[in-house]
Structure formats: C-alpha cells, structure tokens
Motif scaffolding. Structure first.
Motif, PDB file in Angstrom:
ATOM      1  N   LYS A  66       0.833  -1.201   0.000  1.00 25.32           N
ATOM      2  CA  LYS A  66       0.000   0.000   0.000  1.00 25.32           C
ATOM      3  C   LYS A  66       0.871   1.256   0.000  1.00 25.32           C
ATOM      4  CE  LYS A  66      -3.790  -2.069   2.617  1.00 25.32           C
ATOM      5  NZ  LYS A  66      -4.542  -2.004   3.877  1.00 25.32           N
ATOM      6  N   LEU A  67       2.018   1.188   0.696  1.00 24.84           N
ATOM      7  CA  LEU A  67       2.862   2.361   0.907  1.00 24.84           C
ATOM      8  C   LEU A  67       4.329   1.970   0.797  1.00 24.84           C
ATOM      9  CD1 LEU A  67       3.224   5.348   1.899  1.00 24.84           C
ATOM     10  CD2 LEU A  67       3.133   4.423   4.240  1.00 24.84           C
ATOM     11  N   TRP A  68       5.123   2.798   0.100  1.00 24.56           N
ATOM     12  CA  TRP A  68       6.577   2.597  -0.011  1.00 24.56           C
ATOM     13  C   TRP A  68       7.245   3.921   0.324  1.00 24.56           C
ATOM     14  CZ3 TRP A  68       8.735  -1.789  -3.046  1.00 24.56           C
ATOM     15  CH2 TRP A  68      10.131  -1.839  -2.979  1.00 24.56           C
ATOM     16  N   ILE A  69       8.069   3.918   1.360  1.00 25.91           N
ATOM     17  CA  ILE A  69       8.768   5.127   1.820  1.00 25.91           C
ATOM     18  C   ILE A  69      10.257   4.948   1.588  1.00 25.91           C
ATOM     19  CG2 ILE A  69       9.252   6.607   3.815  1.00 25.91           C
ATOM     20  CD1 ILE A  69       6.666   5.453   5.077  1.00 25.91           C
ATOM     21  N   SER A  70      10.899   5.984   1.044  1.00 23.91           N
ATOM     22  CA  SER A  70      12.347   5.947   0.834  1.00 23.91           C
ATOM     23  C   SER A  70      12.931   7.345   1.029  1.00 23.91           C
ATOM     24  CB  SER A  70      12.681   5.419  -0.565  1.00 23.91           C
ATOM     25  OG  SER A  70      12.155   6.308  -1.536  1.00 23.91           O
ATOM     26  N   GLY A  71      14.236   7.430   1.086  1.00 28.17           N
ATOM     27  CA  GLY A  71      14.839   8.732   1.336  1.00 28.17           C
ATOM     28  C   GLY A  71      16.095   9.037   0.570  1.00 28.17           C
ATOM     29  N   HIS A  72      16.654   8.101  -0.130  1.00 29.58           N
ATOM     30  CA  HIS A  72      17.970   8.229  -0.761  1.00 29.58           C
ATOM     31  C   HIS A  72      18.136   9.479  -1.629  1.00 29.58           C
ATOM     32  CE1 HIS A  72      21.722   6.881  -2.519  1.00 29.58           C
ATOM     33  NE2 HIS A  72      21.196   6.865  -3.728  1.00 29.58           N
ATOM     34  N   HIS A  73      17.087   9.893  -2.295  1.00 31.45           N
ATOM     35  CA  HIS A  73      17.191  11.018  -3.233  1.00 31.45           C
ATOM     36  C   HIS A  73      17.006  12.376  -2.567  1.00 31.45           C
ATOM     37  CE1 HIS A  73      17.529   8.787  -7.034  1.00 31.45           C
ATOM     38  NE2 HIS A  73      17.038   7.828  -6.275  1.00 31.45           N
ATOM     39  N   HIS A  74      16.717  12.388  -1.263  1.00 30.88           N
ATOM     40  CA  HIS A  74      16.600  13.622  -0.473  1.00 30.88           C
ATOM     41  C   HIS A  74      15.603  14.609  -1.072  1.00 30.88           C
ATOM     42  CE1 HIS A  74      20.619  13.062   1.826  1.00 30.88           C
ATOM     43  NE2 HIS A  74      20.164  11.907   1.387  1.00 30.88           N
ATOM     44  N   ILE A  75      14.532  14.084  -1.657  1.00 31.75           N
ATOM     45  CA  ILE A  75      13.488  14.911  -2.247  1.00 31.75           C
ATOM     46  C   ILE A  75      12.191  14.658  -1.488  1.00 31.75           C
ATOM     47  CG2 ILE A  75      12.059  15.282  -4.300  1.00 31.75           C
ATOM     48  CD1 ILE A  75      14.453  14.451  -5.977  1.00 31.75           C
ATOM     49  N   SER A  76      11.554  15.734  -1.031  1.00 31.07           N
ATOM     50  CA  SER A  76      10.257  15.600  -0.388  1.00 31.07           C
ATOM     51  C   SER A  76       9.216  15.389  -1.476  1.00 31.07           C
ATOM     52  CB  SER A  76       9.937  16.861   0.421  1.00 31.07           C
ATOM     53  OG  SER A  76       8.736  16.678   1.124  1.00 31.07           O
ATOM     54  N   HIS A  77       8.706  14.186  -1.541  1.00 31.82           N
ATOM     55  CA  HIS A  77       7.775  13.805  -2.604  1.00 31.82           C
ATOM     56  C   HIS A  77       6.741  12.907  -1.953  1.00 31.82           C
ATOM     57  CE1 HIS A  77       6.881  12.219  -6.765  1.00 31.82           C
ATOM     58  NE2 HIS A  77       7.035  13.506  -6.975  1.00 31.82           N
ATOM     59  N   LYS A  78       5.658  13.506  -1.465  1.00 30.46           N
ATOM     60  CA  LYS A  78       4.722  12.771  -0.608  1.00 30.46           C
ATOM     61  C   LYS A  78       3.405  12.461  -1.285  1.00 30.46           C
ATOM     62  CE  LYS A  78       6.541  14.599   3.652  1.00 30.46           C
ATOM     63  NZ  LYS A  78       6.280  15.416   4.811  1.00 30.46           N
ATOM     64  N   SER A  86       1.242   3.923  -3.091  1.00 36.06           N
ATOM     65  CA  SER A  86       1.537   5.268  -2.594  1.00 36.06           C
ATOM     66  C   SER A  86       3.020   5.338  -2.266  1.00 36.06           C
ATOM     67  CB  SER A  86       0.722   5.575  -1.336  1.00 36.06           C
ATOM     68  OG  SER A  86      -0.632   5.688  -1.652  1.00 36.06           O
ATOM     69  N   PHE A  87       3.720   6.230  -2.952  1.00 33.91           N
ATOM     70  CA  PHE A  87       5.154   6.403  -2.714  1.00 33.91           C
ATOM     71  C   PHE A  87       5.400   7.703  -1.968  1.00 33.91           C
ATOM     72  CE2 PHE A  87       5.410   3.367  -6.149  1.00 33.91           C
ATOM     73  CZ  PHE A  87       6.484   2.578  -5.774  1.00 33.91           C
ATOM     74  N   VAL A  88       6.336   7.655  -1.041  1.00 34.98           N
ATOM     75  CA  VAL A  88       6.751   8.834  -0.293  1.00 34.98           C
ATOM     76  C   VAL A  88       8.273   8.902  -0.367  1.00 34.98           C
ATOM     77  CG1 VAL A  88       6.883   9.907   1.987  1.00 34.98           C
ATOM     78  CG2 VAL A  88       4.793   8.730   1.282  1.00 34.98           C
ATOM     79  N   GLY A  89       8.767  10.031  -0.840  1.00 35.90           N
ATOM     80  CA  GLY A  89      10.202  10.297  -0.814  1.00 35.90           C
ATOM     81  C   GLY A  89      10.459  11.351   0.239  1.00 35.90           C
ATOM     82  N   LEU A  90      11.450  11.126   1.084  1.00 36.87           N
ATOM     83  CA  LEU A  90      11.725  12.052   2.170  1.00 36.87           C
ATOM     84  C   LEU A  90      13.030  12.813   1.935  1.00 36.87           C
ATOM     85  CD1 LEU A  90      10.773   9.819   5.216  1.00 36.87           C
ATOM     86  CD2 LEU A  90       9.382  11.547   4.074  1.00 36.87           C
ATOM     87  N   ALA A  91      12.983  14.106   2.204  1.00 30.78           N
ATOM     88  CA  ALA A  91      14.185  14.928   2.158  1.00 30.78           C
ATOM     89  C   ALA A  91      15.044  14.604   3.381  1.00 30.78           C
ATOM     90  CB  ALA A  91      13.806  16.406   2.148  1.00 30.78           C
ATOM     91  N   GLU A  92      16.259  15.070   3.380  1.00 29.34           N
ATOM     92  CA  GLU A  92      17.170  14.810   4.489  1.00 29.34           C
ATOM     93  C   GLU A  92      16.553  15.300   5.801  1.00 29.34           C
ATOM     94  OE1 GLU A  92      21.872  15.418   5.603  1.00 29.34           O
ATOM     95  OE2 GLU A  92      21.042  16.385   3.849  1.00 29.34           O
ATOM     96  N   LEU A  93      16.539  14.436   6.799  1.00 27.39           N
ATOM     97  CA  LEU A  93      16.026  14.683   8.146  1.00 27.39           C
ATOM     98  C   LEU A  93      14.514  14.937   8.208  1.00 27.39           C
ATOM     99  CD1 LEU A  93      18.912  16.910   9.545  1.00 27.39           C
ATOM    100  CD2 LEU A  93      18.642  14.437   9.759  1.00 27.39           C
ATOM    101  N   GLU A  94      13.797  14.691   7.128  1.00 26.56           N
ATOM    102  CA  GLU A  94      12.352  14.853   7.116  1.00 26.56           C
ATOM    103  C   GLU A  94      11.697  13.631   7.750  1.00 26.56           C
ATOM    104  OE1 GLU A  94       8.810  15.881   3.916  1.00 26.56           O
ATOM    105  OE2 GLU A  94      10.738  15.174   3.179  1.00 26.56           O
TER     106      GLU A  94
END
Length: 103
Positions: A66-78, A86-94
């Motif tokens: 249902k949900l995939w969260i990652s952070g490697h690209h340091h882009i806030s993409h929620k 549903s993909f969530v990309g997290l920025a650094e320290l987000e």
C-alpha cells in the motif's frame, strides 16, 4: 547479490503493506525527478539505475504494498500514487507519520 535473493524470498512470504527502504524502486525514480538535470547534477548519467533500485522493481512485480517510503534522493515527494502504490520520498532529516489506512 546473495542478500538480494534472500530479500526477495522474505518479501514473497511476508507480502508487506508498508515498505521502508533507503532507495525507491527504479521505476519510480523518474517521477521524483521531473527532469533529468536533477540526477546529472549529482554526476549520474541519464537512465542510471542502482542495483538496489532494480531490486525494488523486482519486489513490485511480486507484490504491491500500500505504501513505499524511501529517502535516498533527499526529495520531499509525498502521497504520490504510482502504479497502484503510494510512494513517499523524504528529504534529508524529514519525518513522515504513517496513517492507519496504510497499515
């Protein structure tokens, strides 16, 4: 490679609703970077794909969480749905709160 094969076997059995990984699946990376300039500024050539991102593609073929969260690209993409996930990309320290609907 051996660890990736082991990951695939565990994933097939677990079929998780939520995946938290360092790198997103390769098929989703283009959606995060609307233009290839974002990748080139980090010295990656157009079309570059990491082995762990390719592993994510293989996992998606087996099961769509249902949900995939990652952070490697340091882009806030929620909260972006891509191919039924549903993909969530997290920025650094987000941070990100997982809603009960995803569990």
């Amino acid at each position: 490679f051996t660890q990736m094969l082991h990951c695939i076997e565990i994933y097939k059995c677990a079929k998780p609703n939520i995946v938290i990984s360092h790198v997103p699946p390769a098929c989703y990376i283009g959606s995060m970077h609307k233009d290839s300039h974002n990748l080139r500024r980090y010295k990656f050539h157009d079309g570059f794909q990491e082995n762990t991102a390719l592993l994510g593609n293989e996992l998606l073929k087996l099961h769509r969480p249902k949900l995939w969260i990652s952070g490697h690209h340091h882009i806030s993409h929620k909260d972006n749905t891509f191919d039924g996930v549903s993909f969530v990309g997290l920025a650094e320290l987000e941070d990100y709160t997982i809603e009960a609907a995803h569990a």
